[in-house]
Each structure stands twice: as structure tokens, then as C-alpha cells.
Design a protein around this motif. Structure first.
Motif, mmCIF file in Angstrom:
data_model
loop_
_atom_site.group_PDB
_atom_site.id
_atom_site.type_symbol
_atom_site.label_atom_id
_atom_site.label_comp_id
_atom_site.label_asym_id
_atom_site.label_seq_id
_atom_site.Cartn_x
_atom_site.Cartn_y
_atom_site.Cartn_z
ATOM 1 N N GLY A 76 38.118 47.145 39.367
ATOM 2 C CA GLY A 76 38.098 47.349 40.806
ATOM 3 C C GLY A 76 36.752 47.030 41.402
ATOM 4 O O GLY A 76 35.735 47.016 40.703
ATOM 5 N N SER A 77 36.768 46.764 42.707
ATOM 6 C CA SER A 77 35.532 46.501 43.428
ATOM 7 C C SER A 77 35.734 46.812 44.906
ATOM 8 O O SER A 77 36.744 46.420 45.491
ATOM 9 C CB SER A 77 35.111 45.034 43.278
ATOM 10 O OG SER A 77 34.009 44.751 44.121
ATOM 11 N N MET A 78 34.784 47.488 45.496
ATOM 12 C CA MET A 78 34.787 47.725 46.943
ATOM 13 C C MET A 78 34.327 46.494 47.709
ATOM 14 O O MET A 78 34.481 46.410 48.913
ATOM 15 C CB MET A 78 33.863 48.905 47.278
ATOM 16 C CG MET A 78 34.394 50.239 46.847
ATOM 17 S SD MET A 78 35.842 50.741 47.781
ATOM 18 C CE MET A 78 35.145 50.936 49.407
ATOM 19 N N LYS A 79 33.780 45.532 47.019
ATOM 20 C CA LYS A 79 33.181 44.342 47.637
ATOM 21 C C LYS A 79 34.227 43.406 48.254
ATOM 22 O O LYS A 79 33.922 42.632 49.142
ATOM 23 C CB LYS A 79 32.376 43.606 46.559
ATOM 24 C CG LYS A 79 31.513 42.504 47.025
ATOM 25 C CD LYS A 79 30.691 42.004 45.840
ATOM 26 C CE LYS A 79 29.852 40.827 46.193
ATOM 27 N NZ LYS A 79 29.084 40.355 45.044
ATOM 28 N N PHE A 80 35.478 43.484 47.787
ATOM 29 C CA PHE A 80 36.501 42.540 48.220
ATOM 30 C C PHE A 80 37.632 43.255 48.945
ATOM 31 O O PHE A 80 37.972 44.388 48.616
ATOM 32 C CB PHE A 80 37.053 41.762 47.012
ATOM 33 C CG PHE A 80 35.990 41.016 46.282
ATOM 34 C CD1 PHE A 80 35.510 39.809 46.767
ATOM 35 C CD2 PHE A 80 35.436 41.528 45.122
ATOM 36 C CE1 PHE A 80 34.502 39.132 46.111
ATOM 37 C CE2 PHE A 80 34.429 40.854 44.453
ATOM 38 C CZ PHE A 80 33.951 39.648 44.954
ATOM 39 N N GLU A 81 38.207 42.582 49.914
ATOM 40 C CA GLU A 81 39.310 43.120 50.697
ATOM 41 C C GLU A 81 40.532 43.332 49.811
ATOM 42 O O GLU A 81 40.906 42.465 49.022
ATOM 43 C CB GLU A 81 39.648 42.146 51.827
ATOM 44 C CG GLU A 81 40.592 42.696 52.853
ATOM 45 C CD GLU A 81 39.961 43.735 53.779
ATOM 46 O OE1 GLU A 81 40.730 44.454 54.422
ATOM 47 O OE2 GLU A 81 38.719 43.829 53.844
ATOM 48 N N GLY A 82 41.154 44.499 49.966
ATOM 49 C CA GLY A 82 42.377 44.809 49.241
ATOM 50 C C GLY A 82 43.572 44.766 50.171
ATOM 51 O O GLY A 82 43.533 44.128 51.225
ATOM 52 N N GLU A 84 44.903 47.365 51.814
ATOM 53 C CA GLU A 84 44.824 48.330 52.912
ATOM 54 C C GLU A 84 43.419 48.448 53.480
ATOM 55 O O GLU A 84 43.108 49.427 54.138
ATOM 56 C CB GLU A 84 45.278 49.714 52.423
ATOM 57 C CG GLU A 84 46.672 49.743 51.843
ATOM 58 C CD GLU A 84 47.753 49.439 52.869
ATOM 59 O OE1 GLU A 84 47.560 49.766 54.064
ATOM 60 O OE2 GLU A 84 48.786 48.863 52.481
ATOM 61 N N GLY A 85 42.558 47.474 53.223
ATOM 62 C CA GLY A 85 41.181 47.542 53.696
ATOM 63 C C GLY A 85 40.225 47.211 52.572
ATOM 64 O O GLY A 85 40.597 46.552 51.594
ATOM 65 N N PRO A 86 38.971 47.689 52.683
ATOM 66 C CA PRO A 86 37.983 47.373 51.654
ATOM 67 C C PRO A 86 38.373 47.953 50.302
ATOM 68 O O PRO A 86 38.830 49.087 50.214
ATOM 69 C CB PRO A 86 36.694 48.017 52.162
ATOM 70 C CG PRO A 86 36.964 48.516 53.517
ATOM 71 C CD PRO A 86 38.437 48.498 53.746
ATOM 72 N N GLY A 87 38.205 47.182 49.275
ATOM 73 C CA GLY A 87 38.472 47.610 47.918
ATOM 74 C C GLY A 87 39.710 46.941 47.344
ATOM 75 O O GLY A 87 40.770 46.953 47.965
ATOM 76 N N ARG A 88 39.521 46.307 46.188
ATOM 77 C CA ARG A 88 40.628 45.650 45.488
ATOM 78 C C ARG A 88 40.608 46.098 44.047
ATOM 79 O O ARG A 88 39.545 46.132 43.416
ATOM 80 C CB ARG A 88 40.451 44.132 45.563
ATOM 81 C CG ARG A 88 41.670 43.363 45.088
ATOM 82 C CD ARG A 88 41.459 41.851 45.068
ATOM 83 N NE ARG A 88 40.945 41.329 46.318
ATOM 84 C CZ ARG A 88 40.257 40.177 46.413
ATOM 85 N NH1 ARG A 88 40.028 39.444 45.342
ATOM 86 N NH2 ARG A 88 39.812 39.762 47.581
#
Length: 130
Positions: A76-82, A84-88
Motif C-alpha cells: 500500500g501507499s498513500m502517495k497514489f490515488e485509490g 475512494e481518495g488518497p491511498g492505494r
């Protein structure tokens, strides 16, 4: 939309490029065993294989030796858009094997002299979770 694939996708490779913790679970063992590493240590070999250095990981290694090679790895990473928002984040369903000699071992040992063995991960499915 959540991404699912039998190979390592470009979106997944973006996440793996961000140095974050990675969790490895041998879930068929009784009890399940859990170990961790850093995504920055992982080397992608091709679209369905990557290498993880093992300094310890003896519980996972014992599970694989007992024919329980099924693994789940979380990234996982908060750096990339998932979705539902930030985090993938992803779950990778795979089998594993440990090697202590050969091309993969030499490749990893050159950069990480502290490793004991290499966990070769054979991807079966990649599922985006967030």
C-alpha cells in the motif's frame, strides 16, 4: 473501479516503487505466520515474479517446506490515488519458494549482503483493495 489481474500491473508497480512496509502471510499454516519487509528491497523479475530478501523469515520458510507455499502479500501507499481518495492498496495471492544459490540469489546478494536466502514469489492474482 477495483483492479484485478493475474500479473503485476503498472498501477501496482507504482505502489511497489514507494518505500513502504510489505506484509507476507503464509495463511495455510496452522497457525498462520506473518513477516514483514520493505518494498524497496523487492526486485521485480517479470510480470508474474518478484524477489524478496530473507534475513529471517524462518516461519514462512518452514511453512513452504511443509508444502504450504500459498502466500498473501499486502502492499500500500498513500502517495497514489485509490478508489475512494488518497491511498492505494493491494493483496497479492502467490506461491513462494526459497533459494540460497543461483541467479536470483546472486542478483539480490549483490545489493543486500545481509540476506540469508531469497523468497521467489510467483504471482497468481493481484487484487486492488482500496
Amino acid at each position: 473501479m477495483l483492479e484485478e489481474s493475474t500479473t503485476l500491473t503498472q498501477n501496482f508497480l507504482e505502489v511497489i516503487s514507494d518505500p513502504q512496509p510489505v506484509t507476507i502471510v503464509s495463511y495455510q499454516a496452522s497457525p498462520a505466520h506473518v513477516v514483514n519487509t520493505w518494498s524497496s528491497y523487492i526486485k521485480v523479475v517479470d510480470d508474474s515474479t518478484f524477489l524478496v530478501p530473507a534475513a529471517g523469515m524462518r516461519s514462512i520458510e518452514a511453512d513452504i517446506a511443509a508444502q504450504n507455499s500459498q502466500l498473501i502479500l499486502t502492499f500500500g501507499s498513500m502517495k497514489f490515488e485509490g478508489t475512494e481518495g488518497p491511498g492505494r492498496g493491494y493483496h497479492v495471492y502467490a506461491t513462494g519458494e526459497f533459494v540460497e544459490a543461483g541467479e536470483y540469489f546472486d542478483l539480490m546478494k549483490a545489493d543486500l549482503p545481509w540476506l540469508r536466502k531469497v523468497l521467489v514469489v510467483h504471482v497468481q492474482e493481484v487484487k486492488q483493495k482500496i
